[in-house]
Design a protein around this motif. Structure first.
Motif, PDB file in Angstrom:
ATOM      1  N   ILE A 725     -40.142 -23.322  23.480  1.00  0.00           N
ATOM      2  CA  ILE A 725     -40.115 -23.654  22.051  1.00  0.00           C
ATOM      3  C   ILE A 725     -39.654 -22.439  21.259  1.00  0.00           C
ATOM      4  CG2 ILE A 725     -41.601 -24.158  20.065  1.00  0.00           C
ATOM      5  CD1 ILE A 725     -41.160 -26.618  21.595  1.00  0.00           C
ATOM      6  N   ASP A 726     -38.775 -22.662  20.306  1.00  0.00           N
ATOM      7  CA  ASP A 726     -38.339 -21.592  19.413  1.00  0.00           C
ATOM      8  C   ASP A 726     -39.554 -21.038  18.671  1.00  0.00           C
ATOM      9  OD1 ASP A 726     -37.321 -20.038  17.322  1.00  0.00           O
ATOM     10  OD2 ASP A 726     -35.556 -21.312  17.071  1.00  0.00           O
ATOM     11  N   PRO A 727     -39.813 -19.732  18.767  1.00  0.00           N
ATOM     12  CA  PRO A 727     -40.978 -19.157  18.079  1.00  0.00           C
ATOM     13  C   PRO A 727     -41.002 -19.463  16.583  1.00  0.00           C
ATOM     14  CG  PRO A 727     -40.043 -17.571  19.599  1.00  0.00           C
ATOM     15  CD  PRO A 727     -39.089 -18.731  19.561  1.00  0.00           C
ATOM     16  N   ALA A 728     -39.829 -19.625  15.989  1.00  0.00           N
ATOM     17  CA  ALA A 728     -39.782 -19.936  14.554  1.00  0.00           C
ATOM     18  C   ALA A 728     -40.351 -21.324  14.286  1.00  0.00           C
ATOM     19  CB  ALA A 728     -38.346 -19.849  14.046  1.00  0.00           C
ATOM     20  N   HIS A 729     -40.146 -22.233  15.224  1.00  0.00           N
ATOM     21  CA  HIS A 729     -40.694 -23.579  15.067  1.00  0.00           C
ATOM     22  C   HIS A 729     -42.214 -23.567  15.217  1.00  0.00           C
ATOM     23  CE1 HIS A 729     -36.536 -25.294  16.432  1.00  0.00           C
ATOM     24  NE2 HIS A 729     -36.520 -24.849  15.172  1.00  0.00           N
ATOM     25  N   MET A 730     -42.691 -22.813  16.187  1.00  0.00           N
ATOM     26  CA  MET A 730     -44.143 -22.715  16.369  1.00  0.00           C
ATOM     27  C   MET A 730     -44.774 -22.023  15.160  1.00  0.00           C
ATOM     28  SD  MET A 730     -46.572 -23.599  18.493  1.00  0.00           S
ATOM     29  CE  MET A 730     -45.853 -23.815  20.125  1.00  0.00           C
ATOM     30  N   GLU A 731     -44.081 -21.046  14.614  1.00  0.00           N
ATOM     31  CA  GLU A 731     -44.619 -20.305  13.460  1.00  0.00           C
ATOM     32  C   GLU A 731     -44.770 -21.203  12.249  1.00  0.00           C
ATOM     33  OE1 GLU A 731     -44.819 -18.280   9.760  1.00  0.00           O
ATOM     34  OE2 GLU A 731     -42.999 -19.339  10.424  1.00  0.00           O
ATOM     35  N   VAL A 732     -43.824 -22.116  12.028  1.00  0.00           N
ATOM     36  CA  VAL A 732     -43.916 -22.979  10.857  1.00  0.00           C
ATOM     37  C   VAL A 732     -45.029 -24.007  11.025  1.00  0.00           C
ATOM     38  CG1 VAL A 732     -42.260 -24.779  11.558  1.00  0.00           C
ATOM     39  CG2 VAL A 732     -42.505 -24.201   9.135  1.00  0.00           C
ATOM     40  N   VAL A 733     -45.265 -24.434  12.248  1.00  0.00           N
ATOM     41  CA  VAL A 733     -46.385 -25.335  12.511  1.00  0.00           C
ATOM     42  C   VAL A 733     -47.706 -24.614  12.250  1.00  0.00           C
ATOM     43  CG1 VAL A 733     -47.634 -26.562  14.339  1.00  0.00           C
ATOM     44  CG2 VAL A 733     -45.151 -26.862  14.089  1.00  0.00           C
ATOM     45  N   HIS A 734     -47.798 -23.354  12.722  1.00  0.00           N
ATOM     46  CA  HIS A 734     -49.003 -22.564  12.463  1.00  0.00           C
ATOM     47  C   HIS A 734     -49.212 -22.383  10.960  1.00  0.00           C
ATOM     48  CE1 HIS A 734     -49.202 -20.422  16.665  1.00  0.00           C
ATOM     49  NE2 HIS A 734     -49.376 -21.724  16.734  1.00  0.00           N
ATOM     50  N   ARG A 735     -48.116 -22.157  10.238  1.00  0.00           N
ATOM     51  CA  ARG A 735     -48.249 -21.974   8.789  1.00  0.00           C
ATOM     52  C   ARG A 735     -48.789 -23.237   8.132  1.00  0.00           C
ATOM     53  NH1 ARG A 735     -43.332 -20.796   7.556  1.00  0.00           N
ATOM     54  NH2 ARG A 735     -42.672 -22.595   6.308  1.00  0.00           N
ATOM     55  N   GLY A 736     -48.325 -24.394   8.604  1.00  0.00           N
ATOM     56  CA  GLY A 736     -48.832 -25.642   8.054  1.00  0.00           C
ATOM     57  C   GLY A 736     -50.323 -25.801   8.324  1.00  0.00           C
ATOM     58  N   MET A 737     -50.778 -25.410   9.530  1.00  0.00           N
ATOM     59  CA  MET A 737     -52.213 -25.488   9.860  1.00  0.00           C
ATOM     60  C   MET A 737     -53.015 -24.507   9.004  1.00  0.00           C
ATOM     61  SD  MET A 737     -51.971 -25.783  14.023  1.00  0.00           S
ATOM     62  CE  MET A 737     -53.735 -25.903  14.251  1.00  0.00           C
ATOM     63  N   ARG A 738     -52.426 -23.389   8.708  1.00  0.00           N
ATOM     64  CA  ARG A 738     -53.107 -22.412   7.849  1.00  0.00           C
ATOM     65  C   ARG A 738     -53.214 -22.959   6.426  1.00  0.00           C
ATOM     66  NH1 ARG A 738     -56.680 -19.655   6.614  1.00  0.00           N
ATOM     67  NH2 ARG A 738     -56.534 -17.679   5.535  1.00  0.00           N
ATOM     68  N   GLU A 739     -52.151 -23.645   5.957  1.00  0.00           N
ATOM     69  CA  GLU A 739     -52.149 -24.174   4.597  1.00  0.00           C
ATOM     70  C   GLU A 739     -53.079 -25.372   4.424  1.00  0.00           C
ATOM     71  OE1 GLU A 739     -48.094 -24.892   3.482  1.00  0.00           O
ATOM     72  OE2 GLU A 739     -47.557 -22.750   3.532  1.00  0.00           O
ATOM     73  N   VAL A 740     -53.540 -25.950   5.518  1.00  0.00           N
ATOM     74  CA  VAL A 740     -54.576 -26.986   5.419  1.00  0.00           C
ATOM     75  C   VAL A 740     -55.768 -26.436   4.638  1.00  0.00           C
ATOM     76  CG1 VAL A 740     -56.267 -28.331   6.747  1.00  0.00           C
ATOM     77  CG2 VAL A 740     -53.894 -28.201   7.529  1.00  0.00           C
ATOM     78  N   ILE A 741     -55.995 -25.125   4.780  1.00  0.00           N
ATOM     79  CA  ILE A 741     -57.116 -24.465   4.108  1.00  0.00           C
ATOM     80  C   ILE A 741     -56.671 -23.764   2.826  1.00  0.00           C
ATOM     81  CG2 ILE A 741     -58.819 -22.607   4.319  1.00  0.00           C
ATOM     82  CD1 ILE A 741     -58.810 -23.155   7.341  1.00  0.00           C
ATOM     83  N   THR A 742     -55.560 -23.030   2.915  1.00  0.00           N
ATOM     84  CA  THR A 742     -55.179 -22.157   1.802  1.00  0.00           C
ATOM     85  C   THR A 742     -54.516 -22.894   0.646  1.00  0.00           C
ATOM     86  OG1 THR A 742     -53.063 -21.663   2.875  1.00  0.00           O
ATOM     87  CG2 THR A 742     -54.917 -20.177   3.334  1.00  0.00           C
ATOM     88  N   SER A 743     -53.824 -23.992   0.914  1.00  0.00           N
ATOM     89  CA  SER A 743     -53.170 -24.745  -0.152  1.00  0.00           C
ATOM     90  C   SER A 743     -54.208 -25.566  -0.915  1.00  0.00           C
ATOM     91  CB  SER A 743     -52.103 -25.672   0.421  1.00  0.00           C
ATOM     92  OG  SER A 743     -51.622 -26.557  -0.580  1.00  0.00           O
ATOM     93  N   THR A 744     -54.055 -25.619  -2.215  1.00  0.00           N
ATOM     94  CA  THR A 744     -54.995 -26.413  -3.017  1.00  0.00           C
ATOM     95  C   THR A 744     -54.871 -27.897  -2.703  1.00  0.00           C
ATOM     96  OG1 THR A 744     -53.364 -26.483  -4.815  1.00  0.00           O
ATOM     97  CG2 THR A 744     -55.060 -24.750  -4.902  1.00  0.00           C
ATOM     98  N   ARG A 745     -53.718 -28.291  -2.127  1.00  0.00           N
ATOM     99  CA  ARG A 745     -53.539 -29.693  -1.735  1.00  0.00           C
ATOM    100  C   ARG A 745     -53.842 -29.906  -0.253  1.00  0.00           C
ATOM    101  NH1 ARG A 745     -48.177 -32.462  -3.824  1.00  0.00           N
ATOM    102  NH2 ARG A 745     -47.141 -30.737  -2.755  1.00  0.00           N
ATOM    103  N   GLY A 746     -54.272 -28.859   0.432  1.00  0.00           N
ATOM    104  CA  GLY A 746     -54.596 -28.970   1.849  1.00  0.00           C
ATOM    105  C   GLY A 746     -55.846 -29.811   2.071  1.00  0.00           C
TER     106      GLY A 746
END
Length: 836
Positions: A725-746
């Motif tokens: 898997i392209d590390p950039a693709h895995m990184e964006v998925v991780h960012r989305g999981m992080r934003e589940v908490i950090t985003s006000t809409r998460g």
């Protein structure tokens, strides 16, 4: 001067006297007899005895079973020393009838329990039945005990066989039923071992006074002796049962499957968990005595003795304290759902609880019907039943009649004709709950909440359709695949299932409990994971070039392109133009249905190609294959001829007999529903792969083993697969999981507000056919350097009474593991563990 001539005649006269001559003759004859006897007994006796017919027998000696420990060396399965009464079947010169009866009387006098580990295949209780379904095994057993073959083949039932055996072994009619059964079991055990000569356990954990009495009267009971033995004990009780398991008498199937390992029909064997998974290591190696038996079958002596080799000690990867505390976390959250529901529905829901208690036996209906004036609340309900229940077809006090009365009482609790105040007083009269000055004045709803908070009433006890009273959580080490905790609620205490501590009533309760505490949910209960599955869809779409990290798709709320039934978002309003990280954070159903559709849709004839591409990524995460964990888990394939992997695929749908694959099936699979059903341990493995960036480890419980010589064998972590898997693709998925908490809409923003550690999580809500959803959550921590991955689920947890209950559990597990809630460690809960 001596007259020699006269003296000579006197001596001659003495020797010629007839008395002297007679005495001399007797002496000569006696001497001859002595010489002859010496020749026969001594000179010739040795070669005669040398040729006397003797034989050798082998007496096997069981090895001490290896012990089981957690990752920190805390004992999970141990042996504690006891005095055990044994029967040596190689001692034949005694009257077994007299000896066994004397033994029973002595044990009764000292209040000791006789628990014979023998192959007796007829129940003690009436009506009698065979304890095995195998007709061949029953027939062989009866023939071995001397029952006539013609009688056996004529269709002899258990009652008839029991009567014949009582007659064959001359069991006195005057004996009470319990002692007569014990005597019969002793006789048959002794008889069956007459050729094998395995020593038979008769009683375990006897007291010192009983030991002294047995030694004092051992001449009356030849072959019965006191030995030093070990019994199994599980110090962590119910908290570790699903991991450690327990041992029991070997089953027919296991005896057949382990023919090469020298098991006998009365041997103990791992029934479940680690006890079963590591059975052959834990068991050790038997020792043996070679003894000489003469023609009368009397033991003459020991020719040779080989000492047994103790089994290996097993050290697991589990942290038992983490396991125990997660159990409390699960129970606390289920209890909060329960109390919130009572508070919001103070009239109707308590009635449902009362109905549940009656229908499922928490309240004893028979006790209600037999209650007198000293139990006024029970008498009120009893009179109500007697006055209103149609008992024209009643069967007295039998089980079927009590069942019908329970249903009748439950229906009238629901309707309000029987008040909950009366029901609660019945609960107090039966000792189900404590009623005192502190809670006597409370109304039914408040009283129930009070007793739930005191844990006299637990979530496990409340069985109401679609109400949550079960939950699971699995914690793994992302760097090795080790299982650190695998918890399900409720569970049971295996200490009550052991041969020497068997509790028949507890066994009955566990097996009849609708919450199914024996179901090892963490490893066997497959449920739809809901949106926690969406990262599979995201990575598949990114890797296939369907979208890029910054591609934006308009969230249309309802996805119609795959036809009916349309896939709807959990939100009634659009999330707008969103990228993949936003879609993970806000859990947009529309976004993931769209990218799965674009992978291959039915309109351009690429439907099967699209789902097969999706399946490739499911398999890369380990779905549809065993996790590798040593204890029994749900099969990763169907039981059909083709062993189709259990993943959302056309082949799996066909294997289930549900027709051809549709576009709607792909849409459902993209959001973790439909044919997507996985166990908590499989989901925890998936989150571990996400945490490592695509490295998939074999899951395991074994840390290391240590043999009797102290040699240690460590488990070496196994990398099963590395995703390309392209590390950039895995990184964006991780960012989305992080934003589940950090985003006000998460979706996890409120649950993890103020959490002191950066973590990556994903929420899930899986719809069911009954309209009540499962609630799930998964994640890994810390975000920048992951150590653990966690998955939690509450079936039918919904969000009505406790929003994101699984998310609360996930947060509490992170706090527990990383020590963020030290107050819980300063004042640990009482866990009921008994140290012996």
């Amino acid at each position: 001067m001596i007259d020699f001539k006269e003296k000579f005649f006197e001596i001659a006269k003495f020797f010629t006297n007839r008395l002297f001559l007679l005495s001399l003759a007797f002496f000569v004859i006696f001497a001859g007899l002595v010489v002859a006897l010496f020749d026969v007994q001594i000179v010739r006796g040795l070669p005669v005895r040398h040729h006397e017919e003797t034989s050798e027998r082998i007496v096997q000696i069981n090895a001490p079973r290896g012990e089981i420990f957690d990752a920190n060396g805390r004992p999970l399965a141990i042996n504690f020393p006891v005095f055990t009464v044994m029967l040596d079947p190689s001692v034949y010169q005694f009257d077994p009838g007299y000896a066994f009866r004397f033994f029973i009387e002595l044990m009764n006098y000292h209040g000791e329990e006789i628990s014979i580990n023998s192959e007796f295949l007829i129940t003690q209780t009436t009506p009698r039945s065979f304890t095995t379904a195998s007709e061949a095994v029953r027939r062989r057993w009866m023939l071995d005990l001397g029952i006539d073959e013609e009688i056996v083949d004529a269709g002899l039932d258990a009652e008839g066989a029991y009567a014949i055996l009582r007659e064959l072994f001359e069991i006195p009619e005057s004996m009470n039923d319990d002692d007569a059964h014990t005597l019969l079991v002793m006789h048959t055990a002794h008889y069956l071992q007459r050729f094998f000569l395995r020593h038979i356990p008769l009683a375990a954990d006897i007291g010192y006074t009983t030991v002294a009495a047995l030694e004092e009267h051992n001449q009356r009971m030849p072959g019965v002796y006191v030995a030093f033995d070990y019994l199994r004990y599980y110090p962590m009780g119910k908290y570790m049962t699903n991991i450690v398991g327990y041992i029991t008498r070997i089953s027919e199937a296991d005896l057949e499957a382990n023919q090469d390992y020298d098991y006998g029909p009365t041997d103990l064997f791992g029934a479940s968990g680690a006890e079963r998974a590591f059975e052959h290591q834990l068991r050790g190696r038997r020792g043996q005595m070679v003894i000489e038996i003469d023609s009368s079958r009397q033991r003459r002596g020991i020719i040779e003795e080989t000492l047994p080799v103790p089994g290996d000690d097993i050290h697991l990867t589990i942290c038992s304290i983490l396991q125990r505390n997660i159990y409390y976390i699960l129970e606390d959250n289920l209890a909060e759902i329960l109390t919130t529901r009572i508070t919001q529905n103070p009239t109707t829901f308590p009635r449902e609880i009362g109905d549940s208690f009656v229908r499922h036996g928490r309240i004893d209906v028979e006790a209600i019907m037999e209650a007198g004036e000293e139990y006024p609340a029970s008498l009120i309900i009893g009179d109500f039943v007697r006055n209103n229940f149609d008992d024209d077809e009643a069967q007295g006090q039998d089980q079927a009649d009590m069942r019908q009365k329970a249903i009748f009482i439950g229906e009238n609790i629901l309707s309000g004709r029987i008040s909950m105040a009366t029901v609660i007083n019945v609960m107090a009269e039966q000792g189900f709950v404590t009623m005192d000055n502190s809670n006597r004045h409370l109304g039914p709803a408040a009283f129930l909440v009070n007793r739930i908070q005191a844990r006299e009433i637990t979530p496990q006890m409340v069985h109401i359709p679609l109400h949550p009273n079960t939950a699971s959580a699995v914690v793994t080490c992302v760097e090795t695949g080790a299982i650190l905790a695998a918890v399900h609620y409720p569970t049971f205490d295996a200490n009550n299932f052991l041969r020497h501590t068997f509790d028949a009533e507890y066994f009955r309760q566990v097996n009849s409990d609708p919450s199914q505490p024996q179901n090892n949910r963490a490893f066997t209960e497959a449920q739809p994971p809901g949106s926690t599955f969406k990262m599979v869809t995201a990575l598949a779409a990114l890797d296939q070039g369907i979208i890029g990290p910054t591609t934006r798709i308009w969230d249309g709320v309802v996805f119609r392109d795959n036809g009916l039934p349309y896939l709807r978002s959990w939100s009634s309003s659009s999330f707008g133009n969103i990228n993949v990280a936003d879609a993970i954070a806000m859990s947009s159903n529309y976004f993931f249905a769209r990218v799965a559709f674009d992978m291959g849709n039915f309109r351009d004839g690429r439907l099967i190609e699209g789902i097969e591409t999706f399946n490739y990524y499911m398999k890369a995460f380990g779905f549809g294959a065993p996790t590798g964990v040593e204890v029994s888990e749900r099969s990763a394939v169907t039981s059909g001829v083709n062993n189709v992997p259990r993943i959302a695929s056309p082949a799996y749908k066909l294997a289930r007999g549900e027709g051809a694959w549709t576009g709607g099936d792909t849409s459902n699979a993209s959001i973790g529903q439909g044919f997507v059903n996985h166990t908590p341990v499989s989901m925890a493995k998936y989150f571990s792969v996400l945490a490592t960036g695509g490295v998939r480890y074999q899951m395991h419980l074994l840390g290391h083993s240590q043999n009797a010589e102290g040699e240690i064998t460590r488990f070496v972590p196994v990398v099963e697969y590395v995703m390309d898997i392209d590390p950039a693709h895995m990184e964006v998925v991780h960012r989305g999981m992080r934003e589940v908490i950090t985003s006000t809409r998460g979706t996890g923003h409120n649950i993890f507000a103020g959490f002191p550690m950066d973590v990556a999580v994903k929420s899930g809500t899986a719809e069911t056919a009954w309209g009540v959803s499962h609630t799930t959550y998964g994640g890994f921590a810390p975000f920048d350097n992951p150590q653990i991955a966690v998955y939690t689920i509450i079936p039918f947890g919904d969000t009505t009474y406790l929003p994101a209950a699984s998310g609360r559990i996930l947060r509490a597990v992170f706090e527990e593991y990383f020590g963020l809630n030290m107050q819980n460690h300063e004042q640990p809960r009482q866990n009921g563990v008994i140290i012996r």
